[in-house]
Structures are given as C-alpha cells and as structure tokens.
Design an enzyme around this catalytic site. Sequence first.
Site, PDB file in Angstrom:
ATOM      1  CB  ILE A   7      12.612 108.082  34.628  1.00  0.00           C
ATOM      2  CG1 ILE A   7      13.977 107.593  34.322  1.00  0.00           C
ATOM      3  CG2 ILE A   7      12.696 109.687  34.591  1.00  0.00           C
ATOM      4  CD1 ILE A   7      14.562 107.975  33.346  1.00  0.00           C
ATOM      5  CG  HIS A  65       4.212 105.488  34.624  1.00  0.00           C
ATOM      6  ND1 HIS A  65       3.898 104.281  34.846  1.00  0.00           N
ATOM      7  CD2 HIS A  65       4.761 105.362  33.371  1.00  0.00           C
ATOM      8  CE1 HIS A  65       4.833 103.321  34.276  1.00  0.00           C
ATOM      9  NE2 HIS A  65       5.562 104.213  33.402  1.00  0.00           N
ATOM     10  NE  ARG A 118      17.635  98.887  21.993  1.00  0.00           N
ATOM     11  CZ  ARG A 118      17.055  98.015  23.126  1.00  0.00           C
ATOM     12  NH1 ARG A 118      16.640  97.629  23.832  1.00  0.00           N
ATOM     13  NH2 ARG A 118      17.579  96.732  22.743  1.00  0.00           N
ATOM     14  CD  GLU A 157       2.847 104.128  38.130  1.00  0.00           C
ATOM     15  OE1 GLU A 157       2.473 103.973  37.174  1.00  0.00           O
ATOM     16  OE2 GLU A 157       3.826 104.054  38.225  1.00  0.00           O
ATOM     17  NE  ARG A 216       6.956  99.478  34.648  1.00  0.00           N
ATOM     18  CZ  ARG A 216       7.422 100.420  33.391  1.00  0.00           C
ATOM     19  NH1 ARG A 216       8.097 101.350  34.049  1.00  0.00           N
ATOM     20  NH2 ARG A 216       6.955  99.372  32.549  1.00  0.00           N
TER      21      ARG A 216
END
Length: 309
Positions: free
Chosen positions: A225, A274, A150, A256, A227
Amino acid sequence: MIPVNSVLQVGHFPEIMQAEIDRRFSPTKHGDPSAPPPPGNFEAILVRSNTKLPEALVKQIPTIRLVSTCGVGYDNLPLEYLKSKGIKATNTPGVLNDAVCELAIGMMLSLMRRIPESQEHVKSGAWSKGLFPLTTTLAGKKVGLVGMGRIGQDLAKRLEPFKVQIAYSGPNPKPVPYTYYPNVKDLASACDVVFLACPATPDTDNLVNVAVLEALGPSGFLINIARGSVINESELLYALQHKKIAGAALDVFNNEPNPNPEFLKLDNVLLTPHIGSATSETRVAMTKLAVDNLEAFFTQQPLLSEVHY
C-alpha cells in the site's frame, strides 16, 4: 483568504475534490503538466500526489513559493529543485490513514481467504460441482510492517485484534510494543505476512527484492500500500510465477495506470487501482487540508503539514 490568480492548479482533480476547491477559492487550472504554464504571477501550486509535477514547469514560474500536494506522498515533486530555491511544500498526512488501513486489511483478508475467487466459484456455478479449495487463516500468524509511521502505527492497531504477532522494520526503532528488525530481509524471514507502508524515497527504491522475497518464502504473503517503486517488480513477478511466495496484494505499481500485464495472468495476486485513499470522505478531507495549507501560507500562518526535505 487566498488571493485571486495566485494559485495554479496543476492536473485533474476528481469532481468531488474539485467541488471542494471551487467552494473555497478559484484557482487557475492547468490541465497538462507538460505544457507551458498560463501567464500569471502565481505564488503557489496545488497538485495531487498522483500527478507528476515537472521541474521544468516550476522553473517557468519564478514567483512560486509553495507547492501544496493533495496526498500523503510527495515523490511526485521535484524536491531537489524546490529545496534549492527555498520553495516550501505541504502534503496531507493523517486524514487518509483510516481509508488506507481499511483497504490494507481488506486486501490482506481477500488475498489469504481468496474472497474474489470464492465469489466467482459461487457465481459461475462451480460450487455445485465441487468444494472451493481451502485457504489460509490469519490468526496465529506473525505480521510484519515495513514502515512504522502514521499509517504503519494505525495499521498495527487494527491488526492487534486478529490474534497475530506484530513486528516492523524502519530506519530506527519507534516507541511501540512490537518487535523491531533493522533489516527488511530479517523481518520477512520472521513473518508470514508483510505489509509495505513506507514512503517512496531513494532509500526505499527496490527495497523488496529477490533476497527479501526468498526470505518471506513459499507460504508468505506480501501487501503493498506504499508505492510501486518500493518493489523490484520483475523479481516479484518471478517469485509469484514460480510460487516462491504464496501471494501478493498490490494497490500500487511502477507504471500506473498501466501495470505490467504479466500481473494480470497470475492467480495468486489481488490487484486494485491505487484506491487506498479513494473514499468520498477521505478525498474531501485531503482537499480541505491542502487548501487549509494554502490559506495558512497566504495569511502568513504556520503551515499545517509542511514537508521537511
């Protein structure tokens, strides 16, 4: 309607998201995922995709039948355990595509045109002492997308007006008008810019390694964008430090919110915390879909966005 005391909310939700949750129903809040759960016969868990849901926690709540994740990624869930117990899961795809694609385009242009550095050139007074270095234009380049789901498809549509050639890689070719490469290394070799827009799975773990980075080459740019786990970070650091690639824009990292400090020393990276879906509109839409999935579950309606694992 969501029954009272039926949903355990695990982890912290930002204020705007919590307000939407509280407007719809009253979950039992459990701020520390590593702590034992409060007493109760909870049937569902509500959690954000950036909060790791421990298998140990779910095991302590044998009444759980659904986990509703607020986010498109679901690598934070103990999928094998959920599958073994027949526990369903949902995520929130689609509603965050616009925000993620907007950031991806912005990161690409900021990296290639060195927009943050050029602003500092003006603010510091350096402009009066010399011109800013020349940068790289996007028009005429070949852009590759690792992942044509998507988000990948929406991103490709936004790239088309930039006068670029678009190619992609993935497990299988899709009915899209772009060149398909079965192998990520071959895609990188053919492209000037590569976006990572694939899910985090065992198959994509360390997908971008030294071979892919060498194929991208010293004039190539990488934008992640997806992981952090999709990239072998130590090999990316080496490539950036030794100018094996031109630069990288990273919105996601392995550790993170404490990424490898070596990234902070580089002048050929653009780093963001993020924030792919971090707009007010998107976060509210994500929360609404997560709660809609809970309502569908409790009213025995089809789940709106079930994760099939």
